[in-house]
Motif scaffolding. Structure first.
Motif, short mmCIF file in Angstrom:
data_model
loop_
_atom_site.label_atom_id
_atom_site.label_comp_id
_atom_site.label_asym_id
_atom_site.label_seq_id
_atom_site.Cartn_x
_atom_site.Cartn_y
_atom_site.Cartn_z
N LEU A 156 11.89 52.24 -14.02
CA LEU A 156 10.67 52.65 -14.71
C LEU A 156 9.75 51.45 -14.93
CD1 LEU A 156 8.92 54.70 -16.23
CD2 LEU A 156 10.29 54.27 -18.27
N LYS A 157 10.37 50.34 -15.38
CA LYS A 157 9.56 49.14 -15.63
C LYS A 157 8.99 48.60 -14.32
CE LYS A 157 12.28 47.80 -19.58
NZ LYS A 157 13.33 46.88 -19.99
N LEU A 214 6.05 50.69 -13.43
CA LEU A 214 4.89 50.36 -14.26
C LEU A 214 4.28 49.02 -13.85
CD1 LEU A 214 6.10 51.62 -17.76
CD2 LEU A 214 4.44 52.68 -16.24
N CYS A 254 2.25 49.71 -10.90
CA CYS A 254 0.99 50.38 -11.26
C CYS A 254 -0.03 49.37 -11.77
CB CYS A 254 1.24 51.44 -12.34
SG CYS A 254 2.03 52.92 -11.70
N ILE A 255 0.46 48.36 -12.52
CA ILE A 255 -0.46 47.32 -13.01
C ILE A 255 -1.08 46.59 -11.82
CG2 ILE A 255 -0.60 45.13 -14.29
CD1 ILE A 255 1.62 46.30 -16.15
N ALA A 276 9.65 41.78 -22.05
CA ALA A 276 10.03 43.19 -22.21
C ALA A 276 10.83 43.68 -21.00
CB ALA A 276 8.78 44.04 -22.38
N GLY A 277 11.16 42.77 -20.10
CA GLY A 277 12.01 43.12 -18.96
C GLY A 277 11.27 43.68 -17.75
N PHE A 278 9.94 43.51 -17.72
CA PHE A 278 9.16 43.98 -16.57
C PHE A 278 9.21 42.92 -15.46
CE2 PHE A 278 6.30 47.58 -17.95
CZ PHE A 278 6.89 47.75 -19.19
N GLN A 294 14.26 42.70 -27.61
CA GLN A 294 13.95 43.25 -26.29
C GLN A 294 13.41 44.67 -26.44
OE1 GLN A 294 14.79 41.91 -23.06
NE2 GLN A 294 14.32 43.72 -21.90
N GLY A 343 9.97 44.72 -27.77
CA GLY A 343 9.06 44.31 -26.69
C GLY A 343 8.81 45.44 -25.72
N GLU A 344 9.86 46.18 -25.38
CA GLU A 344 9.73 47.30 -24.44
C GLU A 344 8.84 48.39 -25.02
OE1 GLU A 344 13.66 48.60 -23.43
OE2 GLU A 344 14.10 46.76 -22.34
N ALA A 371 5.28 47.09 -24.99
CA ALA A 371 4.77 47.03 -23.62
C ALA A 371 4.47 48.44 -23.10
CB ALA A 371 5.76 46.32 -22.72
N VAL A 430 0.84 49.59 -21.82
CA VAL A 430 0.65 50.12 -20.46
C VAL A 430 0.02 51.51 -20.54
CG1 VAL A 430 1.83 50.90 -18.36
CG2 VAL A 430 2.47 48.74 -19.39
N ILE A 446 -3.04 56.39 -10.51
CA ILE A 446 -2.37 55.23 -11.12
C ILE A 446 -2.44 55.32 -12.65
CG2 ILE A 446 -2.36 52.71 -11.31
CD1 ILE A 446 -3.75 52.71 -8.55
N MET A 484 0.60 55.51 -15.29
CA MET A 484 0.79 54.50 -16.35
C MET A 484 0.90 55.16 -17.72
SD MET A 484 -1.76 51.56 -14.91
CE MET A 484 -1.53 50.27 -16.10
N LEU A 534 8.50 55.04 -21.79
CA LEU A 534 9.18 53.79 -22.15
C LEU A 534 9.10 53.53 -23.66
CD1 LEU A 534 10.62 51.29 -20.93
CD2 LEU A 534 8.41 50.18 -20.87
#
Lengths: 494, 162
Positions: free
Chosen positions: A164-165, A168, A171-172, A428-430, B7, B10-11, B14, B18, B49, B53, B60
């Motif tokens: 998923l990340k 995304l 997509c960015i 954030a793990g992206f 984490q 942050g997720e 983020a 997004v 897109i 997103m 997420l």
């Protein structure tokens, strides 16, 4: 014959040869320092290559990429820290080998196997690319759309971590690619009145930000510990190469083959090739129990594989303009900027440029031998270079590199924003790689999508109307459904 | 390594960012022109897109919402001084780049780059003499490579050149 001689003339001149040697030395240094990746090496090199002719520019990037992947083995052998992600698969094996007081011997084996793997991968490029190019001449917008989507899908779904990340992140990158004048209607998009954005987002500052500034921020937020080499060493670099090759020549060939194949797959890079080859080597080894204790077989197969993948990744990049990994994505971006659009036409015209390209790939791998030998002899000094000295220098080069493309401070700010965003997303793990792939491939993806839509008058079924297009489409859908299918199979099996 | 709670937070953030970015893309794309005689045009690709997103970002954020809520409902000691120091260290490269942009036209790129490298090295714990030598060498190498070899017009500065 004239084309070959003319191609040789493009390569065997003082400028290109000096560039190759300098790029090899640079790649060796960057790869040997833990934490600095091959992509970062190429990213830092791009502003310099921007001012060169196409062949020296490509030579610089190809050499840097190939050499950095090998150099990543050096800190692995001395410190048990992979210099680049491509060395991670066999870092324990290399370190255990070195613990016997044979770090130089271990790196000597890895060096020779990297050269062999790189050359076999190049041979695959030389013999496969023209046939693929001929095949690709029949491609229309439908096939190019699916190919671009296949490359992006592989990058998202083959890479480890959250899908998923990765989607995304992609997509960015794709959204950044839509900034500027639309190629279909000619209208400005997401420019917000800023004239500098009319031509689109300049990918070089973004790339420097993603791969270098974010790394500098990671360093300042948590400085690395001082590194000290404790491994003893005899210094006989090529001491064990002959027995290792004699005993494990099949592994070298298998690793090179596997690496080339994985490299050819769009989106799959040298680190994935290394992991797969290490697992294959162990699986088919007559002595699997010796793996993990410094067994040469694993080192031989994996080090040939990751360098073969680097060479193999140039096949989709040069034939279709679809990057095999992040490094080739960066190079494709540079080629577009230089007006040398990658695609089947390059191979079908068969001009001096193609022969020059092939020669560059072979020299880039051969030059690894002398430069690698010197680097191994100086290895202890390399790997112990403190990042607190390297990172400030990297930051200074980033600023000047981003500025030098258009002599504009706007690009420096763009680099900074990309770096901060990449750091935040990274926390954030992206993953960062899909962003640059999306930015580079976004234009091709949208252009082929819109052309196909116009040709088919908006009929989506037309995307499956041609045999190759339908096969590629089915493959893309399969890749997207793969995680779900795996989950279902596991649940049924449980 | 980041701890799991940090984490997850942050997720969640983020994901929200997004999704917001996706919403902005969708809203902005509404005004793009279509092709003559068609219902689609310049907006089609950005809209796909943008919607991806929004959906992915919300997904997420929501999957990480519960742990984040727990984090905020569980009282934890806040180390303000440590947090401020960490923030300052993290953004050090950003301040330095902004500093370069502000000072380069006045001091010149050579001196500003040397200062930037020296400051970052000193704050990273490099010995002062080594930081100074490395800073001067780096600035000189950059000047030689970019100004003399690649002909990049780096700012000369007004202080020393009137």
């Amino acid at each position: 014959m004239d084309a070959i001689l003319s191609g040789a003339g493009l390569v065997f001149n003082l400028q290109t040869l000096v560039v190759i040697l300098a790029a090899a030395a640079f790649g060796m240094f960057v790869g040997a320092i833990p934490g600095l990746t091959a992509t970062m090496a190429v990213a830092l090199l791009v502003p310099v290559t921007y001012f060169m002719e196409p062949i020296p520019a490509i030579a610089a990037m190809v050499t840097t990429a190939a050499v950095t992947i090998f150099a990543g083995d050096i800190p692995g052998a001395y410190l048990r820290i992979p210099g680049t992600p491509s060395s991670a698969a066999y870092v324990d094996e290399a370190y255990a080998f070195s613990q016997r007081g044979k770090a130089s011997e271990c790196l000597g084996i890895a060096l020779v196997c990297s050269v062999i793997g790189g050359i076999i991968g190049t041979l695959v490029l030389i013999f496969v690319a023209p046939y693929l190019a001929e095949f690709a001449l029949n491609f229309s917008a439908f096939e190019y759309f699916w190919l671009a989507l296949l490359g992006l899908s592989c990058a998202v779904f083959i890479s480890p971590g959250s899908h998923l990340k990765a989607v995304l992140s992609l997509c960015i990158g794709l959204s950044l690619a839509t900034v500027g004048l639309d190629s279909t209607t000619g209208s400005p998009r997401f420019t917000f009145g800023v004239t500098d954005l009319m031509g689109g987002v300049n990918f070089i500052p973004v790339m420097i930000g993603l791969f270098a500034i974010a790394e500098v921020m990671r360093f300042t937020s948590k400085p690395a510990d001082e590194l000290a080499v404790t491994v003893k060493d005899t210094g006989r670099v090529f001491g064990e190469v002959t027995p290792a090759l004699r005993q494990h020549w099949k592994s070298v060939l298998r690793g090179s083959g596997t690496g080339s194949l994985i490299g050819v797959l769009p989106g799959a890079g040298s680190d994935i090739a290394a992991w797969v080859s290490y697992a294959v080597s162990r699986k088919f080894s007559p002595t699997p129990d010796r793996f993990g204790s410094g067994h040469a077989e694993g080192i031989v197969e994996t080090s040939s594989s990751n360098n073969a993948a680097v060479s193999g990744s140039w096949v989709p990049a040069l034939v279709f303009g679809i990057p095999g990994d992040t490094i080739t994505a960066v190079v494709i971006g540079v080629l577009y900027m230089k007006g040398m659009n990658p695609g089947p036409a390059i191979f079908m015209e068969g001009g001096s440029m193609v022969y020059a390209l092939f020669m560059v790939f072979i020299i880039a791998n051969l030059v690894m031998l002398p430069v690698g030998y010197i680097a191994i002899r100086m290895g202890k000094g390399f790997v112990a270079t403190p990042t607190r000295i390297v990172m400030p220098i990297v930051l200074a080069f980033c600023i000047v590199g981003a500025y030098s493309i258009n002599n504009s401070t706007v690009d420096v700010m763009l680099m900074l924003m990309a770096g901060v965003a990449a750091y935040g997303l990274g926390r954030a793990g992206f993953p960062a790689a899909p962003i640059i792939l999306g930015l580079v491939l976004g234009g091709l993806l949208e252009k082929s999508f819109m052309s196909a839509m116009i040709r088919s008058d908006g009929d989506l079924l037309a995307f499956f109307s041609r045999p190759i297009s339908a096969s590629l489409g089915a493959l893309v859908i399969l890749i997207w459904l793969l995680p779900l299918l795996i989950r279902v199979v596991r649940r049924v099996a449980a | 390594m980041l701890n799991r709670s940090s984490q997850t937070f942050g997720e969640c953030c983020a994901g929200g960012v997004v999704a917001a970015l996706g919403l902005l893309i969708v809203m902005e794309a509404q005004g793009f022109p279509t092709l003559p005689g068609q219902r689609y045009g310049a907006a089609l690709f950005p809209l796909i897109i943008g919607f991806a997103m929004i959906v992915g970002g919300i997904w997420l954020a929501l999957t990480n919402l519960r742990p984040v809520m727990q984090r905020f409902t569980t009282p934890r000691p806040v180390k303000l001084k440590a947090a401020a120091l960490s923030f300052h260290r993290l953004f050090l490269p950003v301040w330095l780049v902004i500093g370069y942009l502000l000072l380069a036209d006045t001091l010149g790129a050579l001196l500003t780059l040397a200062l930037l490298v020296a400051v970052l090295m000193l704050l990273s714990g490099v010995r002062p003499w080594l930081a100074l030598v490395m800073a001067l060498l780096t600035a000189a190498a950059i000047w030689g490579a970019f100004v003399y070899m690649l002909r990049v017009p780096l700012p000369l500065g007004t202080v020393f050149n009137g």
